[in-house]
Design a protein around this motif. Structure first.
Motif, PDB file in Angstrom:
ATOM      1  N   TRP A  86      10.045  18.888  14.626  1.00 20.95           N
ATOM      2  CA  TRP A  86       9.595  18.852  16.024  1.00 20.95           C
ATOM      3  C   TRP A  86       9.354  17.433  16.508  1.00 20.95           C
ATOM      4  O   TRP A  86       9.546  17.119  17.681  1.00 20.95           O
ATOM      5  CB  TRP A  86       8.334  19.698  16.215  1.00 20.95           C
ATOM      6  N   ASN A  87       8.941  16.528  15.624  1.00 23.91           N
ATOM      7  CA  ASN A  87       8.612  15.168  16.031  1.00 23.91           C
ATOM      8  C   ASN A  87       9.805  14.213  15.942  1.00 23.91           C
ATOM      9  O   ASN A  87       9.643  13.012  16.003  1.00 23.91           O
ATOM     10  CB  ASN A  87       7.430  14.646  15.220  1.00 23.91           C
ATOM     11  N   ASP A  88      10.993  14.769  15.841  1.00 22.67           N
ATOM     12  CA  ASP A  88      12.211  13.971  15.755  1.00 22.67           C
ATOM     13  C   ASP A  88      12.728  13.566  17.131  1.00 22.67           C
ATOM     14  O   ASP A  88      13.671  12.802  17.242  1.00 22.67           O
ATOM     15  CB  ASP A  88      13.282  14.782  15.005  1.00 22.67           C
ATOM     16  N   CYS A  89      12.129  14.059  18.175  1.00 19.42           N
ATOM     17  CA  CYS A  89      12.566  13.797  19.544  1.00 19.42           C
ATOM     18  C   CYS A  89      11.909  12.508  20.041  1.00 19.42           C
ATOM     19  O   CYS A  89      10.689  12.443  20.169  1.00 19.42           O
ATOM     20  CB  CYS A  89      12.179  14.978  20.433  1.00 19.42           C
ATOM     21  N   ARG A  90      12.755  11.505  20.324  1.00 21.56           N
ATOM     22  CA  ARG A  90      12.229  10.199  20.736  1.00 21.56           C
ATOM     23  C   ARG A  90      13.150   9.533  21.744  1.00 21.56           C
ATOM     24  O   ARG A  90      14.279   9.944  21.932  1.00 21.56           O
ATOM     25  CB  ARG A  90      12.113   9.278  19.524  1.00 21.56           C
ATOM     26  N   GLY A  91      12.642   8.477  22.329  1.00 18.40           N
ATOM     27  CA  GLY A  91      13.436   7.579  23.168  1.00 18.40           C
ATOM     28  C   GLY A  91      14.177   8.258  24.297  1.00 18.40           C
ATOM     29  O   GLY A  91      13.629   9.086  25.027  1.00 18.40           O
ATOM     30  N   ALA A  92      15.455   7.905  24.425  1.00 17.63           N
ATOM     31  CA  ALA A  92      16.286   8.396  25.526  1.00 17.63           C
ATOM     32  C   ALA A  92      16.430   9.915  25.484  1.00 17.63           C
ATOM     33  O   ALA A  92      16.459  10.568  26.531  1.00 17.63           O
ATOM     34  CB  ALA A  92      17.661   7.737  25.487  1.00 17.63           C
TER      35      ALA A  92
END
Length: 116
Positions: A67-73
């Motif tokens: 779940w915490n793999d979503c980052r940046g653009a």
């Protein structure tokens, strides 16, 4: 025969499964076929309160990612999609007000207009 429980998908637990059931998404196969965006649209229509973290967690879960793999653009793009979905799902304040007045019996139902 029922399908695979939604809660078998990584990061999606029993509470989310209950929300899906309430929204007419009975199993993991249905959830996967709908995709995260359409499934979340159905959750909102069924009364789930909108929450951005839940939206992006659902996207990550259906991709098999933490779940915490979503980052940046990617996270920024998902935020824009979430905001658009939330705005689409929310009735205009005037419509919500009139619906509530009708629900409690304060105003008479609207009659279709005719051409005289």
């Amino acid at each position: 025969m029922s399908g695979t429980p939604v809660s078998t998908i990584r990061n999606l637990g029993p509470a989310f499964q209950a929300e899906c059931t309430r929204a007419g998404i009975p199993d993991a196969e249905t959830l996967r076929s709908l995709g995260a965006h359409e499934a979340y649209r159905r959750l909102l229509a069924a009364g789930t309160r909108p929450h951005f973290i839940g939206y992006f967690v659902l996207h990550m879960a259906l991709q098999g990612r933490p779940w915490n793999d979503c980052r940046g653009a990617e996270k920024t793009a998902l935020r824009a999609q979430f905001d658009a979905l939330r705005a689409e799902a929310r009735p205009a304040p005037e419509d919500a007000f009139l619906a509530r007045l009708d629900e409690i019996g304060v105003i008479a139902p609207r009659r279709p207009e005719t051409d005289g």
